[in-house]
Every structure is written in C-alpha cells, then in structure tokens.
Design an enzyme around this catalytic site. Sequence first.
Site, PDB file in Angstrom:
ATOM      1  N   SER A   1       7.446   1.534  11.584  1.00  0.00           N
ATOM      2  CA  SER A   1       6.797   0.283  11.209  1.00  0.00           C
ATOM      3  C   SER A   1       5.309   0.397  11.497  1.00  0.00           C
ATOM      4  O   SER A   1       4.820   1.443  11.938  1.00  0.00           O
ATOM      5  CB  SER A   1       7.405  -0.886  11.995  1.00  0.00           C
ATOM      6  OG  SER A   1       7.154  -0.717  13.385  1.00  0.00           O
ATOM      7  N   LYS A   2       4.591  -0.698  11.275  1.00  0.00           N
ATOM      8  CA  LYS A   2       3.141  -0.672  11.483  1.00  0.00           C
ATOM      9  C   LYS A   2       2.770  -0.294  12.910  1.00  0.00           C
ATOM     10  O   LYS A   2       1.772   0.389  13.151  1.00  0.00           O
ATOM     11  CB  LYS A   2       2.532  -2.033  11.133  1.00  0.00           C
ATOM     12  CG  LYS A   2       2.476  -2.316   9.640  1.00  0.00           C
ATOM     13  CD  LYS A   2       1.786  -3.631   9.366  1.00  0.00           C
ATOM     14  CE  LYS A   2       1.718  -3.899   7.864  1.00  0.00           C
ATOM     15  NZ  LYS A   2       1.038  -5.184   7.564  1.00  0.00           N
ATOM     16  N   ARG A   3       3.579  -0.747  13.855  1.00  0.00           N
ATOM     17  CA  ARG A   3       3.239  -0.454  15.254  1.00  0.00           C
ATOM     18  C   ARG A   3       3.400   1.026  15.580  1.00  0.00           C
ATOM     19  O   ARG A   3       2.859   1.515  16.571  1.00  0.00           O
ATOM     20  CB  ARG A   3       4.095  -1.291  16.205  1.00  0.00           C
ATOM     21  CG  ARG A   3       5.586  -1.010  16.159  1.00  0.00           C
ATOM     22  CD  ARG A   3       6.375  -2.037  16.964  1.00  0.00           C
ATOM     23  NE  ARG A   3       7.805  -1.858  16.835  1.00  0.00           N
ATOM     24  CZ  ARG A   3       8.535  -1.089  17.623  1.00  0.00           C
ATOM     25  NH1 ARG A   3       7.935  -0.413  18.596  1.00  0.00           N
ATOM     26  NH2 ARG A   3       9.842  -0.991  17.471  1.00  0.00           N
TER      27      ARG A   3
ATOM     28  N   TYR B   1       0.820  -1.200   0.000  1.00  0.00           N
ATOM     29  CA  TYR B   1       0.000   0.000   0.000  1.00  0.00           C
ATOM     30  C   TYR B   1       0.865   1.266   0.000  1.00  0.00           C
ATOM     31  O   TYR B   1       2.089   1.209   0.102  1.00  0.00           O
ATOM     32  CB  TYR B   1      -0.906  -0.007   1.228  1.00  0.00           C
ATOM     33  CG  TYR B   1      -0.193  -0.426   2.497  1.00  0.00           C
ATOM     34  CD1 TYR B   1       0.724   0.426   3.117  1.00  0.00           C
ATOM     35  CD2 TYR B   1      -0.413  -1.673   3.066  1.00  0.00           C
ATOM     36  CE1 TYR B   1       1.393   0.054   4.265  1.00  0.00           C
ATOM     37  CE2 TYR B   1       0.255  -2.062   4.223  1.00  0.00           C
ATOM     38  CZ  TYR B   1       1.152  -1.188   4.821  1.00  0.00           C
ATOM     39  OH  TYR B   1       1.811  -1.556   5.964  1.00  0.00           O
TER      40      TYR B   1
END
Length: 462
Positions: free
Chosen positions: A238-240, A13
Amino acid sequence: MVRTRFAPSPTGYLHIGGARTALFSWAYARRHGGSFVLRIEDTDRERSTAASTQAILEGMAWLGLNYDEGPFYQMQRLARYREVADHLLKTGWAYPCYASREELEALRENQRARGEKPRYDGRWRDSKALPPAGIAPVIRFKTPVEGSVTFHDLIKGPITVANSELDDLVLLRADGIPTYNFGVVVDDLDMQITHIIRGDDHVNNTPRQIHLIQALGASLPQFAHLPMILGQDGERLSKRHGAVNVLQYQEDGFLPEALLNYLARLGWSHGDAEIFSQKDLVSWFDLAHVNRSPARFNPEKLLWLNQHYLKESSDTRLATQLRIDLTLSDAQWAMGPLPEQVVALLKGRLSHVTELAEAARYFYTDPAPTPDILAHPPEGAIRDALQACLSAFQTAAWTPESLGPLIKQTAQAHGLKMGPLGMPLRAILCGTSHTPSLDVTLHLIGRDAVTRRLQHFLSLMN
C-alpha cells in the site's frame, strides 16, 4: 512472433505493481524480438480520468519502457465490441438478459441467506418469455455448465477450474460498454497478443476468458500470472509501504535505472546478480525464474541501488540536472566551478538526486555560517589558526595538493590537530560540518570566495 501487452486502467497513477507488470511484459517481448503493446482500458467511465492516463504515459516514458504499438483506448473501440457480441448472439454463445438490477440484488440476497455463493442463476439463458418493456438488456455469455477448464500458467503451472464454479458473465452492459473480461478478450485477439503477463489477481478471470476465446474459434495465448507484491510486514503493498505514483520516485530523486533494476529483482532473479543494466535484463529475462511466492518490497534495497547508480551516473548527466534544480544567475554560475567538477566530487555521498542541488549550493553562493559556530565562535588558538589560514590562502598555490598540507601545517603551528581547525573551516566556508575532503572542496570553491567568506566571518568576531 511474440507479442505482449500492458493494459492499465486509468483510474489512478502507475504504481509499483503496475510498473513491474509493464517491465516484465516489455522485457519478455524484447528478449524474444517481439512487440510490446500499450492499451488503456478506460471503460470505467466514472473513475477513468485524463490525468491518470497522462500519469501512466509519463511514468512509462520516465522508466524507458517504450512500446511498439499504442496506446489503444477501449472507449474508441465500442463498435468492435458490439460486432463481436452480435456474432456470439448469432452463433448461440450469448443471449440477452432482461433481469433488472433490483431483481438481481434480491437474487443475491436470497442466495447469501441460504449460505450460497452469490451468482446469476441463468434465468434468461434459455427463456422463451417475451422481453419486458422498457428494459434494455445486457448480453450474457453461455458458459458451459459441465466439465472444467485447464490451462498451463507459465509461472504457476497447471490450473483447473470446474465450469460449475462459473456463471454466465455479462459481455456488454445495457449501455453498450463491455465488461472487463469481454473487452480484454476482444482486444487481445485483435491485437494478436501471444503472451499475457499480468498480476495473479486475474487468475480467476482466466477460465472465463478461455471460454470466450474458444467460442470465437481463436487460439489461446499463453498466460503468466505474477505473484503480488507485499510490504515488509507481509501485508498487501500500500502507500505506506511505498506503493505510490512511479513519478513520485522521480520527484524524490530516484534514477529510473535504479527503480527498474529493483523492480526486475522483485520476484525474478538471474543467479546471484543484483545489479544489472537494462541490456542485461533483456538478454537474461525469462518467466521460468519468476518466483511463485509473493515478493516483498524493501525500500532500503531500492535506496542502496539508487546510491550505486548515482555513483555510476555520468557527471554530464547529473550536471544537467544540477543546473535545472539549482536555479542561479549566469554570473553565479560563472563565478563558481564547472558543475561537472562539483558533481564528480559530491555524487558518491548522495542517496537521491534531489540532494545534489542543496549539497552543491555553497560552491556558488556564500552560505551563512552554521548556527553553532555563530553561537560559539572560535577563540584562542583556533581563532589564531583561522587568521593564519586567511593570510596563507591569499598567496598559496591553489591546488588540493597544496591546500591539504597548508591547513595541516597551520594547525600544527598552533598546537592543534586537523579536526579542531577543519570543523570550523567547514562551518564558516560551507555552512555545514559535512563536506568532502577539505582540500578538494576549498579548491573548487575558489580562492576569492574562500578568502572573502573567511575574512567576513573573522570581521564579525571583532
């Protein structure tokens, strides 16, 4: 004319880092009256997907980063890469390499065992050996072996890399697919890109690309490498930390102008300005004020900006969103207040657009009283005051200016302060203890709905 580009790979994405790169490239082109090009680098056939491409396009559209040309797709330009590779072969800047994958892996293992940097050793560079049967060659570039490459990065300043640090990179794989460094050079030259703004993970690619550009006899573009974005803990984002799909921010109720404002300040500044419009960004943006140090992603700052932009958003815009999110029948909408009035009352209390529908629900549908008031129904003076309110509401002038004093006078007549009466009124009429000013809230709910809800609750207590 200034020409910039954003060239994502559709292997995932559009995330925060990519969105910032796109924004800075877009803003630089707009600032200088140039063109912004979108290119999809889809040569990773195993990982590139149509879904990722669509997510990138939708993310760009939601952010309002409109491009002037494109999207261009590398997989539709394979013939052009072959043409340029053939030219480099003819001019002596490239050569076919027949080393097998197994042969190259053995080479790297031996180099690692000797404590050397794994790299291609140029075995086919000037070889006179006959090509082995059954092996389709890759095309490699003849990297200069002496001297160095120096370029001036518009953010990092002068950078020099010795040619001895570079090996002969592959231009075309055996299947005719270009490598990243070759494809990007051909595309940038063909698309006449003047300023390449990208993440600093590409700094090491730049000397290789400069050699290719010079071998093709073209003028060098300007390079600007953006420092990476870190999480608040100093680790790579990152995603976190929030490095999720840009469209996830849309789903979570962030406004695009809030995210754009935040991304613009993520490593760039204009004096002390914290809040500014897209128009301001275009008029102010430069590369001289991009920080050389990594930026840190701060979710609280983004949330603060979103709250600001929600307050500043037009009632009409948010009312349209409310109608989409709060799916009601025509009759329910007709029985309630104008959505624009509800939005005007609520938007200053929200952090996310997605909170609007739930916060507005009790204006259009009868809510269940809060569990606490059902478990501990009002008694004594409070119950008498509620009954008195019901009687007064049926004949009172239905304006905020009348309702506020009426509730206060009723409380005083029963020996109460506003709090002990206001809290149960909210719990009964709105199904929550948190509402805007009670007089304005009741005015918008309407006389019929207020008296119906209060009468129903009191009847349950009998």
